[in-house]
Design a protein around this motif. Structure first.
Motif, mmCIF file in Angstrom:
data_model
loop_
_atom_site.group_PDB
_atom_site.id
_atom_site.type_symbol
_atom_site.label_atom_id
_atom_site.label_comp_id
_atom_site.label_asym_id
_atom_site.label_seq_id
_atom_site.Cartn_x
_atom_site.Cartn_y
_atom_site.Cartn_z
ATOM 1 N N SER A 10 0.846 -1.198 0.000
ATOM 2 C CA SER A 10 0.000 0.000 0.000
ATOM 3 C C SER A 10 0.878 1.242 0.000
ATOM 4 C CB SER A 10 -0.904 0.051 1.238
ATOM 5 O OG SER A 10 -1.123 -1.215 1.741
ATOM 6 N N TYR A 11 0.471 2.205 -0.797
ATOM 7 C CA TYR A 11 1.291 3.404 -0.990
ATOM 8 C C TYR A 11 0.487 4.658 -0.653
ATOM 9 C CZ TYR A 11 3.983 0.310 -4.173
ATOM 10 O OH TYR A 11 4.703 -0.704 -4.735
ATOM 11 N N ARG A 12 1.178 5.694 -0.265
ATOM 12 C CA ARG A 12 0.609 7.040 -0.302
ATOM 13 C C ARG A 12 1.457 7.817 -1.295
ATOM 14 N NH1 ARG A 12 0.117 8.877 5.109
ATOM 15 N NH2 ARG A 12 2.354 9.179 5.041
ATOM 16 N N GLY A 13 0.819 8.177 -2.397
ATOM 17 C CA GLY A 13 1.567 8.764 -3.505
ATOM 18 C C GLY A 13 2.164 10.116 -3.160
ATOM 19 N N ARG A 14 3.338 10.378 -3.713
ATOM 20 C CA ARG A 14 3.944 11.711 -3.654
ATOM 21 C C ARG A 14 4.119 12.180 -5.097
ATOM 22 N NH1 ARG A 14 7.646 13.223 0.738
ATOM 23 N NH2 ARG A 14 7.476 11.812 2.521
ATOM 24 N N ALA A 15 4.410 13.444 -5.244
ATOM 25 C CA ALA A 15 4.515 14.002 -6.599
ATOM 26 C C ALA A 15 5.727 13.422 -7.320
ATOM 27 C CB ALA A 15 4.648 15.518 -6.519
ATOM 28 N N PRO A 16 5.540 12.916 -8.527
ATOM 29 C CA PRO A 16 6.689 12.454 -9.299
ATOM 30 C C PRO A 16 7.463 13.649 -9.862
ATOM 31 C CG PRO A 16 4.714 12.300 -10.631
ATOM 32 C CD PRO A 16 4.275 12.789 -9.270
ATOM 33 N N VAL A 17 8.739 13.434 -10.114
ATOM 34 C CA VAL A 17 9.566 14.475 -10.750
ATOM 35 C C VAL A 17 10.316 13.802 -11.887
ATOM 36 C CG1 VAL A 17 11.319 16.231 -10.399
ATOM 37 C CG2 VAL A 17 9.907 15.507 -8.472
ATOM 38 N N THR A 18 10.003 14.161 -13.111
ATOM 39 C CA THR A 18 10.596 13.440 -14.242
ATOM 40 C C THR A 18 11.508 14.323 -15.085
ATOM 41 O OG1 THR A 18 8.684 13.935 -15.627
ATOM 42 C CG2 THR A 18 8.645 11.849 -14.425
ATOM 43 N N ASP A 19 11.829 15.499 -14.579
ATOM 44 C CA ASP A 19 12.638 16.415 -15.365
ATOM 45 C C ASP A 19 13.681 17.050 -14.447
ATOM 46 O OD1 ASP A 19 13.017 18.353 -17.723
ATOM 47 O OD2 ASP A 19 12.628 19.680 -16.020
ATOM 48 N N ALA A 20 14.916 17.078 -14.919
ATOM 49 C CA ALA A 20 16.015 17.513 -14.059
ATOM 50 C C ALA A 20 15.874 18.973 -13.634
ATOM 51 C CB ALA A 20 17.345 17.299 -14.773
ATOM 52 N N ALA A 21 15.483 19.825 -14.572
ATOM 53 C CA ALA A 21 15.382 21.251 -14.230
ATOM 54 C C ALA A 21 14.307 21.460 -13.169
ATOM 55 C CB ALA A 21 15.066 22.061 -15.494
ATOM 56 N N THR A 22 13.182 20.746 -13.302
ATOM 57 C CA THR A 22 12.123 20.834 -12.296
ATOM 58 C C THR A 22 12.614 20.312 -10.949
ATOM 59 O OG1 THR A 22 10.626 20.294 -14.106
ATOM 60 C CG2 THR A 22 9.690 20.271 -11.883
ATOM 61 N N ALA A 23 13.380 19.228 -11.014
ATOM 62 C CA ALA A 23 13.853 18.600 -9.776
ATOM 63 C C ALA A 23 14.714 19.549 -8.951
ATOM 64 C CB ALA A 23 14.626 17.324 -10.100
ATOM 65 N N LEU A 24 15.429 20.443 -9.619
ATOM 66 C CA LEU A 24 16.287 21.383 -8.891
ATOM 67 C C LEU A 24 15.471 22.305 -8.000
ATOM 68 C CD1 LEU A 24 18.952 22.351 -11.576
ATOM 69 C CD2 LEU A 24 19.349 21.139 -9.413
ATOM 70 N N GLU A 25 14.238 22.558 -8.406
ATOM 71 C CA GLU A 25 13.362 23.454 -7.641
ATOM 72 C C GLU A 25 12.449 22.675 -6.698
ATOM 73 O OE1 GLU A 25 13.991 26.601 -8.164
ATOM 74 O OE2 GLU A 25 15.363 26.010 -9.771
ATOM 75 N N ALA A 26 12.364 21.346 -6.883
ATOM 76 C CA ALA A 26 11.375 20.548 -6.145
ATOM 77 C C ALA A 26 11.858 20.236 -4.730
ATOM 78 C CB ALA A 26 11.089 19.263 -6.907
ATOM 79 N N GLU A 27 10.905 19.773 -3.918
ATOM 80 C CA GLU A 27 11.234 19.272 -2.578
ATOM 81 C C GLU A 27 12.275 18.170 -2.699
ATOM 82 O OE1 GLU A 27 9.656 19.845 0.704
ATOM 83 O OE2 GLU A 27 9.497 21.706 -0.470
ATOM 84 N N PRO A 28 13.177 18.056 -1.714
ATOM 85 C CA PRO A 28 14.171 16.978 -1.813
ATOM 86 C C PRO A 28 13.508 15.595 -1.812
ATOM 87 C CG PRO A 28 14.369 18.180 0.274
ATOM 88 C CD PRO A 28 13.399 18.931 -0.561
ATOM 89 N N LEU A 29 14.008 14.723 -2.667
ATOM 90 C CA LEU A 29 13.436 13.376 -2.789
ATOM 91 C C LEU A 29 13.922 12.459 -1.672
ATOM 92 C CD1 LEU A 29 13.797 12.957 -6.662
ATOM 93 C CD2 LEU A 29 11.696 13.347 -5.370
ATOM 94 N N TYR A 30 15.030 12.811 -1.072
ATOM 95 C CA TYR A 30 15.558 12.023 0.043
ATOM 96 C C TYR A 30 15.656 12.927 1.265
ATOM 97 C CZ TYR A 30 16.835 8.333 -3.300
ATOM 98 O OH TYR A 30 16.805 7.329 -4.242
ATOM 99 N N ASP A 31 15.253 12.374 2.412
ATOM 100 C CA ASP A 31 15.187 13.180 3.628
ATOM 101 C C ASP A 31 16.543 13.712 4.084
ATOM 102 O OD1 ASP A 31 12.465 12.977 3.812
ATOM 103 O OD2 ASP A 31 12.515 11.176 5.082
ATOM 104 N N HIS A 32 17.611 12.992 3.773
ATOM 105 C CA HIS A 32 18.917 13.426 4.274
ATOM 106 C C HIS A 32 19.521 14.537 3.417
ATOM 107 C CE1 HIS A 32 20.233 10.683 1.082
ATOM 108 N NE2 HIS A 32 21.430 11.218 1.162
ATOM 109 N N LEU A 33 18.866 14.894 2.322
ATOM 110 C CA LEU A 33 19.419 15.910 1.425
ATOM 111 C C LEU A 33 18.622 17.216 1.521
ATOM 112 C CD1 LEU A 33 20.016 13.739 -1.771
ATOM 113 C CD2 LEU A 33 21.733 14.493 -0.103
ATOM 114 N N ALA A 34 19.332 18.316 1.302
ATOM 115 C CA ALA A 34 18.665 19.621 1.339
ATOM 116 C C ALA A 34 17.980 19.924 0.006
ATOM 117 C CB ALA A 34 19.688 20.706 1.661
#
Lengths: 754, 162
Positions: free
Chosen positions: A128-152
């Motif tokens: 069972s999952y609770r979905g989070r927003a996918p990020v499929t583009d590098a430029a978008t990812a730079l502005e997105a919430e960190p995908l891993y908790d240990h990273l800023a």
């Protein structure tokens, strides 16, 4: 001439991973169906109750909660210092427990008595999952919430350097052209998927892991890092490998989990990936965007070059340091460039993990530089050949130092002879006039001619190993740390050993790599094996011969002469086998393990030329003619080198025209069958003419340069340039795979204007 | 699960077995008969690595059920004999294989092509490329494979080299 490998493979007697699975239970992984989600629960009860199921395991069940894949490469400190390279810690779990970051990520592993029952059971596992927003583009990812908790943030590595005075040059240049170039996400896709067989031995407390890999020692090291097992507790064996091209130069969670599971259950276990799994979860490649600037003078001479790139490494890459550094170094190209500003960043997204794929940053760098050069040529109204003629390094420039170190920390010095000669040669092999001749045969198509140059650092260290041992009949057994994956290592290394020892090639027995026979080694990737492992074989053979000679002198009582495996002193003689028999009490006497450490890399340069047809009505592309001229070293086997070029070109054509791992905006992967991921077919790949311009390199004892990636690197820009040319400059192809829609649009526009 | 009795001739030997209804011919050959020369590259009928001859015609063994082979004659790469010798020799000489994983499938498809071509009409390069386009090779770029099939089909050079 036929290869040593061929007879067995042609008879259908190869032993690939799946062929080593006899008697083993079947393992299947339950994988994430979500690109990005929290795991709320995992229910394995139904699966456990199914017929034939022997066990269903989460990370916690295996004591692997929190266990992660160890990174495979870290940069040399001098290189990092000079290029501003930095990387953040990656935490890719072996089996996901709390959060998933790509579709295909392994979560649960299960065992059943056969594959059919195992797949039935996999379908009965509920996550069972609770979905989070996918990020499929590098430029978008730079502005997105960190995908891993240990990273800023989602930047996982960066590099940046400059030399000369680029800003001054950009300010004062006759012309500055700029562009944005994208090379799509695609990858190795070997015809044999991944696969591994683990057999535990309780009494020896060891697991024998046979895995379809290019890097058995790094797999072993990773198993040890995760488990804390001693070296003798995990032995990795390499079977026949059905192609690797980089995706198998990676350490996978599945390999480590299989070894742990075999030890814990006591079962012999086989995991043979299916194609859909491969396209979902085996490491992918490329996926870069480059923003470029090129300053030229009135004649087209390069004054300054700027490249700012983003690499999308998906949910992570154990090779991120290699990919980013390779890109930033190879973007310097084979040209006279006085000033450079280079910067790159690698970014996490919710796509499949990434590894090296044939070229590993080199094709992306070449695409950016070559396409920008073509844009400058168009701007100046000079030909694409002309701008390369003006800027390619020649015998008056070479050897050519660059003011940054290579990845090994050594100063970069291109060790070629005359790069312009490769341009001349390829235009002899495939002249532009051939395009005019072909027009008559293809009245329904527009034809174009394109060029692409590349320079590749080959034979990187830090070292490679070889072991040679004389058998009792005088034959020599050989193994290297560079595992074979179809490149003909048995033939090539057997020849190197036979030549050094002066014995017939059929007196060398090549043994597939295993980490017991040869405890240390690195692997096959980065156009390194022929040079680095080949040099280890050569030096090892020479050392073996020295030892044998000393022993022969003892036996025969004085100085001896040697030829063809036999030492002679007057009438008396003793062969290698005789010495082996004589020294039975000391089995190490004629058993040599050699480590070869190259001082630094050696460089291979080449030029590709392509003629591409664009169908006037549909915009469909076909590559009609292709040629490669390259400056290489001593060819240990010219046919095998040529085969590497031909196969590399085919992969470059695939990446230029069809191959792409597509992702929907929802984050779901779209390329999960061979219908959606189109590999080049026999009807897509033309014959390729290859010219080898020999330039010796004194740096290694066999005078070889690497060539494994040479066929792929420059294919993308050469084909894109040919399409530009076919459309008479109405299009500037800036993204691969080339989009028939854009081309069709340009054709229609042309038709309307006409 | 439905178990189905079958009788199938494989490489000249008759086998009587009872198989699960869902067992693919490829898995039957590989797992039951240990004929591991038939390779699985995609298991969805695209790559051609699992090609075998069924009653003389090439078939993707991943798309056919073992039960469907009842009463039929199957030839795998292990069963190709003297008729495939020139092809094997030419593939080796022309470097038509590298990793060798796709090779059994190409041998089957090319054998069928060469058998079909007993009309004596020379093979063309385009024709050979078309005929082989249902088999994927990821290593060689196809050049050596196409050359080998042309050489055997048109009996060129073989004699010169003999």
């Amino acid at each position: 001439m036929a290869r040593v490998e061929d007879g067995t493979l042609l008879a259908g007697q190869g032993r690939f991973a799946a062929d080593a699975a006899e008697g083993a239970h079947q393992v299947v992984f339950v994988r994430s169906t979500e690109p990005h989600a929290d795991i709320l629960g995992i229910d394995t009860a139904a699966a456990r109750a199914m017929p034939g199921v022997l066990g269903v395991y989460t990370a916690a069940d295996l004591g692997l909660d929190g266990a992660r894949l160890p990174v495979l490469t870290t940069p040399n400190p001098a290189f990092a210092e000079a290029t501003g390279f930095q990387m953040a810690e990656q935490r890719i779990p072996l089996l996901a427990t709390e959060r998933v970051h790509y579709v295909g990520q392994p979560i649960v592993v299960l065992i059943a008595t056969d594959r059919y029952r195992a797949e039935d059971a996999a379908e009965a596992v509920t996550v069972s999952y609770r979905g989070r927003a996918p990020v499929t583009d590098a430029a978008t990812a730079l502005e997105a919430e960190p995908l891993y908790d240990h990273l800023a943030d989602n930047e996982i590595a960066r590099i940046g350097y400059s030399f000369g005075d680029p800003e001054n040059a950009f300010g004062r240049a006759h012309r500055v052209v700029s562009g944005e170039y994208r090379i799509g996400r695609h990858g190795a896709v070997p015809l044999e998927t991944r696969g591994a067989v683990a057999r535990p031995d309780r009494r020896l407390r060891r697991v024998d892991l046979t895995t379809s890999t290019q890097i058995p020692h790094l797999v072993r090291n990773a198993v040890r890092t995760v488990t804390g097992w001693a070296e003798h507790e995990i032995v990795v064996h390499v079977p026949d490998v059905g192609g690797g091209f980089g995706t198998k130069a990676n350490v996978y969670a599945e390999e480590i989990v299989l070894a742990v599971l075999a030890r814990q259950t006591g079962f012999d276990l086989a995991w043979i990936e299916d194609r859909q799994e491969h396209l979902l979860s085996a490491a992918q490649g490329r996926d870069q965007v480059h923003r470029t600037r090129l300053a030229v003078d009135g004649q087209g001479r390069i004054l300054a070059w700027g490249d700012e790139f983003l690499v999308d490494v998906g949910a992570g890459s154990l090779w991120v340091a290699g990919i980013v550094a390779n890109t930033a170094v190879h973007a310097l190209g084979p040209y006279r460039i006085p000033a450079v500003r280079m910067s790159g960043r690698a970014v996490l997204t919710t796509k499949t993990i990434v590894a090296q794929y044939r070229g590993a940053g080199r094709p992306e760098a070449a695409f950016a530089l070559e396409r920008t050069l073509d844009a400058a040529a168009a701007e100046l109204g000079i030909g694409t050949a002309r701008i390369r003629e003006i800027n390619l390094l020649t015998d008056t420039d070479l050897p050519y130092p660059r003011p940054i170190p290579y990845r090994d920390g050594e100063p970069i010095v291109y060790d070629g002879w005359d790069y312009r000669a490769c341009l001349t040669k390829v235009r002899d092999l495939l002249p532009e006039t051939e395009r005019e001749r072909l027009r008559a045969e293809h009245p329904g198509a527009l034809l174009g001619y394109g060029l692409g140059c590349y320079l590749e650092a080959t034979a990187r260290g830090p070292y490679e190993t070889a072991r040679l041992r004389v058998l009792d009949d005088g034959a020599v057994e050989l193994a290297t740390g560079a595992a074979a994956a179809g490149q003909g290592h048995a033939t090539v290394f057997g020849r190197v050993a036979a030549t050094a020892l002066g014995i017939p090639e059929d007196r060398v027995r090549y043994r597939p790599t295993d980490t017991e026979r040869l405890p240390d080694g690195i692997g096959t990737f980065a156009s390194r094996s022929a040079v680095v492992a080949g040099s280890a074989v050569h030096n090892g053979a020479m050392r073996l011969l020295d030892r044998a000679r000393a022993l022969a002198q003892e036996v025969l009582g004085g100085p001896v002469e040697y030829a063809g495996g036999v030492f002679r002193r007057g009438e008396a003689e003793i062969g290698l086998g005789g010495i082996a028999a004589h020294t039975r009490g000391d089995p190490t006497a004629l058993d040599v393990t050699e480590t070869y450490r190259p001082r630094t890399v050696t460089w291979t340069m080449g030029v590709h030329a392509a003629i591409v047809a664009v169908d006037r009505r549909s915009g469909m592309l076909s590559v009609l003619r292709y040629a490669v001229a390259h400056e290489g070293g001593n060819e240990l086997d010219p046919e095998i080198v040529r085969g590497q070029i031909l196969g590399g070109v085919a992969q470059g054509i695939g990446g230029s025209l069809f191959e792409e791992y597509g992702y929907a905006p929802s984050g779901q992967p779209l390329s999960t069958t061979f219908a959606a991921y189109h590999l080049p077919l026999s009807t897509d790949v033309p014959n390729v003419a290859v010219a080898h311009l020999h330039v010796d390199t004194p740096d290694n004892p066999i005078g070889a340069r690497g060539a494994g990636e040479s066929g792929t690197i420059a294919a993308y820009p050469a084909i894109a340039a040919a399409v530009d040319d076919a459309l008479g400059g109405r299009i500037h192809c800036a993204a691969t795979p080339l989009d028939p829609g854009l081309i069709h649009g340009a054709l229609r526009k042309a038709a309307v204007l006409a | 699960m439905t178990e189905i009795p079958i009788e199938v001739m494989v490489n000249g030997t008759r086998f009587r077995r009872t198989v699960a209804g869902r067992l693919s011919l490829a898995d039957f050959l590989r797992e039951e008969l240990r004929l591991t020369g038939t390779h699985l590259g995609c298991e969805h009928g695209v790559c051609g690595a699992c090609s075998v001859l069924v009653d003389g015609r090439s078939v993707r063994a991943c798309l056919m059920l073992a039960a469907q082979a009842d009463g039929r004659e199957v030839t795998t790469v292990e069963g190709l004999g003297a008729e495939a010798r020139p092809l094997r020799e030419c593939l080796a000489r022309r470097h038509g294989l590298q990793c060798g994983f796709c090779t059994p499938g190409f041998l089957i498809t090319a054998t069928e092509l060469l058998q079909d071509n007993e009309s004596g009409k020379p093979l063309t390069e385009d024709g050979v490329r078309e005929a082989l386009s249902g088999n994927i090779c990821r290593c060689t770029g196809y050049q050596g494979i196409v050359e080998a099939v042309l050489e055997v089909g048109n009996d060129t050079e073989t004699r010169d080299d003999a």
